[in-house]
Design a protein around this motif. Structure first.
Motif, PDB file in Angstrom:
ATOM      1  N   ASP A  41       0.833  -1.261   0.150  1.00  0.00           N
ATOM      2  CA  ASP A  41      -0.068  -0.003   0.059  1.00  0.00           C
ATOM      3  C   ASP A  41       0.960   1.127   0.016  1.00  0.00           C
ATOM      4  O   ASP A  41       0.477   2.220  -0.587  1.00  0.00           O
ATOM      5  CB  ASP A  41      -1.004   0.007   1.072  1.00  0.00           C
ATOM      6  CG  ASP A  41      -0.205   0.097   2.552  1.00  0.00           C
ATOM      7  OD1 ASP A  41       0.785  -0.986   2.503  1.00  0.00           O
ATOM      8  OD2 ASP A  41      -0.595   0.659   3.546  1.00  0.00           O
ATOM      9  N   ALA A  61      -7.480  -3.262  -8.629  1.00  0.00           N
ATOM     10  CA  ALA A  61      -7.278  -1.911  -8.532  1.00  0.00           C
ATOM     11  C   ALA A  61      -7.823  -1.038  -9.657  1.00  0.00           C
ATOM     12  O   ALA A  61      -8.034   0.138  -9.396  1.00  0.00           O
ATOM     13  CB  ALA A  61      -5.801  -1.751  -8.421  1.00  0.00           C
ATOM     14  N   LEU A 105      -1.172 -13.483  -9.739  1.00  0.00           N
ATOM     15  CA  LEU A 105      -1.615 -12.638  -8.687  1.00  0.00           C
ATOM     16  C   LEU A 105      -1.408 -10.971  -9.250  1.00  0.00           C
ATOM     17  O   LEU A 105      -2.425 -10.249  -8.802  1.00  0.00           O
ATOM     18  CB  LEU A 105      -0.689 -12.976  -7.483  1.00  0.00           C
ATOM     19  CG  LEU A 105      -0.785 -11.963  -6.316  1.00  0.00           C
ATOM     20  CD1 LEU A 105      -2.354 -11.912  -5.841  1.00  0.00           C
ATOM     21  CD2 LEU A 105       0.096 -12.039  -5.147  1.00  0.00           C
ATOM     22  N   ALA A 106      -0.340 -10.903  -9.828  1.00  0.00           N
ATOM     23  CA  ALA A 106       0.000  -9.268 -10.308  1.00  0.00           C
ATOM     24  C   ALA A 106      -1.001  -8.952 -11.192  1.00  0.00           C
ATOM     25  O   ALA A 106      -1.764  -7.918 -10.980  1.00  0.00           O
ATOM     26  CB  ALA A 106       1.248  -9.304 -11.015  1.00  0.00           C
ATOM     27  N   LEU A 115      -4.599   2.088   7.598  1.00  0.00           N
ATOM     28  CA  LEU A 115      -4.669   1.552   6.302  1.00  0.00           C
ATOM     29  C   LEU A 115      -6.270   1.504   6.054  1.00  0.00           C
ATOM     30  O   LEU A 115      -6.759   2.023   5.068  1.00  0.00           O
ATOM     31  CB  LEU A 115      -4.360   0.013   6.307  1.00  0.00           C
ATOM     32  CG  LEU A 115      -4.321  -0.499   4.855  1.00  0.00           C
ATOM     33  CD1 LEU A 115      -3.494   0.504   3.917  1.00  0.00           C
ATOM     34  CD2 LEU A 115      -3.594  -1.794   4.853  1.00  0.00           C
ATOM     35  N   MET A 117       6.010  -8.709  -3.459  1.00  0.00           N
ATOM     36  CA  MET A 117       4.760  -8.027  -4.189  1.00  0.00           C
ATOM     37  C   MET A 117       4.880  -8.559  -5.754  1.00  0.00           C
ATOM     38  O   MET A 117       3.955  -8.336  -6.355  1.00  0.00           O
ATOM     39  CB  MET A 117       5.264  -6.289  -4.438  1.00  0.00           C
ATOM     40  CG  MET A 117       4.677  -5.778  -3.181  1.00  0.00           C
ATOM     41  SD  MET A 117       5.245  -3.987  -3.102  1.00  0.00           S
ATOM     42  CE  MET A 117       6.632  -4.256  -2.465  1.00  0.00           C
ATOM     43  N   ARG A 163      -4.206  -8.433  -8.906  1.00  0.00           N
ATOM     44  CA  ARG A 163      -4.288  -7.208  -8.386  1.00  0.00           C
ATOM     45  C   ARG A 163      -4.736  -6.121  -9.120  1.00  0.00           C
ATOM     46  O   ARG A 163      -5.385  -4.996  -8.851  1.00  0.00           O
ATOM     47  CB  ARG A 163      -3.029  -7.082  -7.411  1.00  0.00           C
ATOM     48  CG  ARG A 163      -3.037  -8.127  -6.370  1.00  0.00           C
ATOM     49  CD  ARG A 163      -2.121  -7.831  -5.280  1.00  0.00           C
ATOM     50  NE  ARG A 163      -0.815  -7.362  -5.514  1.00  0.00           N
ATOM     51  CZ  ARG A 163       0.039  -7.354  -4.443  1.00  0.00           C
ATOM     52  NH1 ARG A 163      -0.554  -7.197  -3.118  1.00  0.00           N
ATOM     53  NH2 ARG A 163       1.269  -7.048  -4.653  1.00  0.00           N
ATOM     54  N   LEU A 164      -3.892  -6.011 -10.231  1.00  0.00           N
ATOM     55  CA  LEU A 164      -4.065  -5.033 -11.188  1.00  0.00           C
ATOM     56  C   LEU A 164      -5.687  -4.667 -11.578  1.00  0.00           C
ATOM     57  O   LEU A 164      -6.290  -3.771 -11.747  1.00  0.00           O
ATOM     58  CB  LEU A 164      -3.188  -5.198 -12.303  1.00  0.00           C
ATOM     59  CG  LEU A 164      -3.317  -3.944 -13.484  1.00  0.00           C
ATOM     60  CD1 LEU A 164      -3.015  -2.662 -12.927  1.00  0.00           C
ATOM     61  CD2 LEU A 164      -2.076  -4.403 -14.564  1.00  0.00           C
ATOM     62  N   ASP A 173       2.395  -5.165 -10.545  1.00  0.00           N
ATOM     63  CA  ASP A 173       0.795  -4.429 -10.648  1.00  0.00           C
ATOM     64  C   ASP A 173       0.673  -3.006 -10.095  1.00  0.00           C
ATOM     65  O   ASP A 173      -0.099  -2.278 -10.751  1.00  0.00           O
ATOM     66  CB  ASP A 173       0.114  -5.546  -9.885  1.00  0.00           C
ATOM     67  CG  ASP A 173       0.836  -5.932  -8.700  1.00  0.00           C
ATOM     68  OD1 ASP A 173       1.842  -5.586  -8.130  1.00  0.00           O
ATOM     69  OD2 ASP A 173       0.264  -6.709  -7.690  1.00  0.00           O
ATOM     70  N   ALA A 198      -8.030   0.342  -3.943  1.00  0.00           N
ATOM     71  CA  ALA A 198      -6.673  -0.202  -4.446  1.00  0.00           C
ATOM     72  C   ALA A 198      -5.534  -0.341  -3.122  1.00  0.00           C
ATOM     73  O   ALA A 198      -4.963  -1.183  -2.993  1.00  0.00           O
ATOM     74  CB  ALA A 198      -6.025   0.949  -5.467  1.00  0.00           C
ATOM     75  N   THR A 199      -5.735   0.658  -2.442  1.00  0.00           N
ATOM     76  CA  THR A 199      -4.855   0.802  -1.017  1.00  0.00           C
ATOM     77  C   THR A 199      -4.929  -0.220  -0.549  1.00  0.00           C
ATOM     78  O   THR A 199      -4.184  -0.809  -0.053  1.00  0.00           O
ATOM     79  CB  THR A 199      -5.244   2.160  -0.436  1.00  0.00           C
ATOM     80  OG1 THR A 199      -4.996   3.213  -1.248  1.00  0.00           O
ATOM     81  CG2 THR A 199      -4.321   2.305   0.818  1.00  0.00           C
ATOM     82  N   PHE A 235      -3.812  -3.607  -2.283  1.00  0.00           N
ATOM     83  CA  PHE A 235      -2.158  -3.615  -2.145  1.00  0.00           C
ATOM     84  C   PHE A 235      -1.619  -3.646  -0.967  1.00  0.00           C
ATOM     85  O   PHE A 235      -0.597  -4.071  -0.517  1.00  0.00           O
ATOM     86  CB  PHE A 235      -1.504  -2.410  -2.932  1.00  0.00           C
ATOM     87  CG  PHE A 235      -1.859  -2.457  -4.497  1.00  0.00           C
ATOM     88  CD1 PHE A 235      -1.420  -3.687  -5.093  1.00  0.00           C
ATOM     89  CD2 PHE A 235      -2.288  -1.297  -5.251  1.00  0.00           C
ATOM     90  CE1 PHE A 235      -1.609  -3.574  -6.454  1.00  0.00           C
ATOM     91  CE2 PHE A 235      -2.435  -1.354  -6.397  1.00  0.00           C
ATOM     92  CZ  PHE A 235      -2.105  -2.449  -7.270  1.00  0.00           C
ATOM     93  N   GLY A 236      -2.246  -3.301  -0.028  1.00  0.00           N
ATOM     94  CA  GLY A 236      -1.887  -3.098   1.537  1.00  0.00           C
ATOM     95  C   GLY A 236      -1.981  -4.785   2.051  1.00  0.00           C
ATOM     96  O   GLY A 236      -1.401  -5.058   3.127  1.00  0.00           O
TER      97      GLY A 236
END
Lengths: 364, 417
Positions: free
Chosen positions: A288, B17, B9-10, B206, B1, B13-14, A326, B24-25, B28-29
């Motif tokens: 994040d 997001a 996974l990437a 967060l 990451m 997540r994309l 990503d 999105a935060t 990715f968090g």
């Protein structure tokens, strides 16, 4: 509660830093026994004074007529602490003390003055209270008294009660602060000062409604307290949760959260600096935070898209693409949308094609 | 990451997001790690997700991304903590998770969440959209307790049925969402602060950041689902329960009168022995009289008034003042001061106009004179220009649209809940 519970850890730090601390908790949750056990473990004399059954004169000193005037004689517990030179003054049942007694306690809590006697600096002040809605005849703490204390919530969970019943209650550990820990206070004061510069409204904000008057609220005194506690927590190596509990306990929950959020944000790289020197960019570890950093850089480019800045932005994303494809791709989409006239297509753009295609965001 | 052993996974997540930029935060968090053989994707309260790569390999990036978003929502809405607060027993954990799933899915599935299998929706629980997990959970509990055992053969049976055959067919019976969703600690779970776990305060920050993102996106209407927007609003400016505020104001008003613990020479001090010839005053604590003025005009809601009055009486009883209370009913004229034994006895006479000034004057004329007067009104009334002398006024403003009380009174807004 186990000794590494944040509230217990925070209590130890506050005592070590000699900041007056108040534990809020339901009756019967072991506040009193934890504090006594702590004093015993430290080998300190502990004087318990139940504020609710005292009169104001017990804290302001009992007037005695002597030859040429009146002396305010301190009670025996204060004299014992003064003779010992150190110890723990434990004010129990603070929230059931009537307002007049709370007024008399103001000087005792902050300046350790009882009648004509000043207690030694090594005496720590600890208090315990039941939330007014749980005490039989509770009063809300007056705002001036609340402002002199660091408020910690004392909550027990079933697991630690079970552990304590089975294996005995562990005493809170008061950390030994290394010599010269006060030097760090200058640093934390600087941080607080910088924060208050950004949010001047939080420098002093007395509570407006009666329900929040009895808890921590921001004032110059409590910010100073927060800085001291932060330095002590750093020196003692306490956990982050305990540190945040101490800060929020001193200045109140809302201002405390804002301060902590500001501290976290301060760690992020400055977008303009990164764009001036893309090679210096280090990607934050946590996803994040990486997202926040890259989004800020992309937004900075989008706000003023010159060819040079646009290319620098792509260079930063190129550095991040390996570790976080990503996260970088989200920023890349922002950059792609603000291409300035005359900017050549950067080589980095190809790094993101696979992940964009996999996510179904790129037409083949 | 990077992918960390989980393929796609990437990309997932994309996708998440991009599709849900306001989350999105959070996406990715969360730390995602591979957990071979677990057969599920689960999340704990420290924002760690464990995913079985064999399970997720069969999913599209959109499906995996949706599962991530779904789990982030468990964390944002603190379902783990709330399960404990709601008293969910371990054997009810699955039921709770279905209720929690419904709370998340009711507005995210229409917004484009593409979960594998068939996600639980409120209609699967025979409930309407937009409720909280606690409400869905109560509904399921009640349905299970219902005497008709035959109903167990229906869709709800999947709840107990963990057999592999039914998975994927019964809504939501396909995943163990982890302690982040049901609050039950899992064996082998590392304690907080280790193994990439987010400390509590950072998790709180967060969540706050996500709430702010949601609010920022919500400024353009139609971009953020209403349920999520409501969550963010509640999180950033939580509504304080009016009962707490009313209690604090009453205690304070009484404390400032009763607690004006003053010195008096009527009795000698307990400490006189040490003072020799000097006579020390003793402390005395007057017990205040309290009056309650109720607005009984036609615009008042009888149920709300009765509820608030009961609350006031309860509060005064805990302060030891129940015998001192007198209740006055007031529209434009003041009825006789009633001694009521229960809040239900107050009659709404339903006159046209209202003047609380008359009620306050009548309270001031009572003997012994009340030191604290509580006024319960809907606010549509003229007020005296200044506070009455020697009397503290606490105003309970009933109803969401009540106009403000005058600045000299301490006011608490009471909204029906």
């Amino acid at each position: 509660m186990s000794p590494n519970h944040p509230a217990v850890e925070a209590l130890g730090v506050a005592v070590a830093a000699r900041v007056p601390v108040l534990l809020w908790g339901a009756p019967g949750t072991g506040k009193t026994s934890a504090i006594r056990a702590m004093a015993q473990a430290m080998g300190l004399p502990c004087e318990t004074v139940i504020a609710s059954i005292r009169e104001p004169s017990d804290f302001a000193g009992l007037p005695i007529v002597v030859g040429d005037g009146v002396r305010f004689a301190p009670p025996a517990w204060a004299r014992r602490l003064a003779e010992a030179g150190h110890g723990l003054l434990f004010l129990d049942e603070l929230s059931t003390a009537p307002p007049a007694v709370q007024a008399a306690l103001l000087r005792v809590v902050l300046e350790r003055v009882v009648g004509d006697l000043t207690l030694p600096d090594a005496v720590a002040v600890v208090a315990a209270a039941n939330p007014p809605e749980q005490a039989a005849d509770g009063w809300d703490l007056s705002a001036p008294l609340a402002n002199r204390l660091c408020h910690l919530a004392w909550q027990t969970d079933a697991r630690s009660v079970a552990d304590g019943l089975a294996g005995g209650w562990a005493a809170p550990v008061v950390p030994v602060l290394p010599d010269g820990w006060q030097a760090e206070e200058i640093l934390s004061r600087g941080l607080v000062a910088a924060f208050l510069h950004v949010r001047p409204a939080l420098a002093c904000a007395p509570p407006s409604d009666a329900a929040s008057a009895g808890r921590g609220w921001p004032s110059p005194r409590t910010w100073e307290m927060a800085a001291r506690l932060m330095a002590a927590a750093g020196a003692a190596g306490t956990g982050d949760d305990a540190r945040s509990a101490l800060i929020m306990g001193a200045v109140g929950e809302g201002p405390g959260v804002e301060f902590l959020a500001w501290l976290v944000e301060m760690d992020l790289p400055d977008p303009e600096q990164v764009l001036a020197d893309p090679a210096s960019f280090r990607l934050p570890e946590r996803g994040d935070r990486a997202y926040a950093a890259l989004a800020a850089i992309a937004a900075a480019v989008a706000a003023d898209p010159t060819p040079a800045r646009w290319t620098a932005g792509w260079q930063v994303l190129g550095l991040a693409a390996d570790a976080a494809p990503d996260v970088a791709a989200v920023a890349a989409r922002v950059l792609a949308r603000c291409r300035p006239d005359g900017a050549a297509l950067p080589a980095e753009i190809h790094l993101f094609a696979p992940v964009l295609r996999n996510a179904g965001l790129l037409q083949a | 990451m990077s992918d960390r052993g989980i393929e796609g996974l990437a990309a997932a997540r994309l996708w998440a997001a991009t599709r849900f930029p306001y989350l999105a935060t959070g996406v990715f968090g969360a730390q995602v790690v591979a957990d071979r053989g677990s057969g599920t994707v689960s999340v704990d309260e420290s924002w760690r997700m464990r995913a079985d790569p064999e399970l997720t390999a069969a999913w599209t990036p959109a499906q995996l991304g949706s599962v991530l978003v779904h789990h982030v929502c468990h964390l944002l809405r603190t379902h783990g903590e709330r399960a404990q607060a709601a008293g969910v027993r371990p054997d009810e954990a699955r039921t709770w998770v279905r209720a929690a799933d419904a709370e998340i899915n009711d507005d995210l599935v229409p917004a484009g969440l593409d979960l594998p299998g068939r996600p639980v929706l409120p209609r699967d629980l025979r409930a309407e959209d937009g409720l909280l997990a606690e409400q869905y959970f109560d509904g399921i509990r009640r349905a299970q307790r219902a005497p008709a055992h035959g109903a167990k053969g229906g869709r709800e049976a999947g709840d107990q049925d963990r057999s592999a055959q039914s998975e994927g067919e019964t809504a939501g019976a396909w995943l163990d969402c982890g302690s982040g969703a049901d609050g039950m600690p899992r064996p082998g779970q590392q304690p907080d602060g280790r193994g990439g776990a987010l400390p509590r305060w950072q998790a709180e920050l967060l969540r706050r950041q996500v709430a702010q993102d949601v609010m920022a996106h919500g400024k353009q209407p139609g971009t953020v689902p209403a349920g999520l927007l409501r969550w963010a609003e509640e999180f950033l400016s939580p509504k304080v329960n009016w009962r707490v505020l009313l209690a604090a104001e009453l205690r304070r008003a009484v404390a400032e009168v009763a607690g004006a613990v003053d010195y008096s020479y009527r009795r000698p001090s307990r400490r006189s022995a040490v003072a020799g010839q000097v006579v020390l005053p003793a402390l005395r604590r007057p017990v205040p009289e309290v009056a309650v003025v109720c607005d009984t005009s036609g615009s008042m809601t009888a149920d709300l008034l009765a509820m608030v009055l009961a609350e006031v009486e309860g509060l005064l009883r805990t302060l030891g003042l129940a015998r001192q209370v007198r209740v006055l009913a007031c529209d434009t004229a003041v009825g006789p001061a009633q001694r009521v034994n229960s809040a239900r006895q107050v009659q709404l006479t339903g006159g046209g106009g209202t003047d609380m000034g008359a009620g306050i004057r009548a309270a001031a004329a009572l003997r012994p004179r009340p030191a604290v007067t509580v006024v319960l009104t809907d606010g549509y009334t003229p007020w005296p220009a200044a506070a009455p002398k020697g009397m503290r006024i606490v105003v309970g403003l009933l109803g969401a649209q009540a106009p403000d009380a005058p600045p000299w009174a301490r006011a608490v807004r009471v909204e029906p809940d």
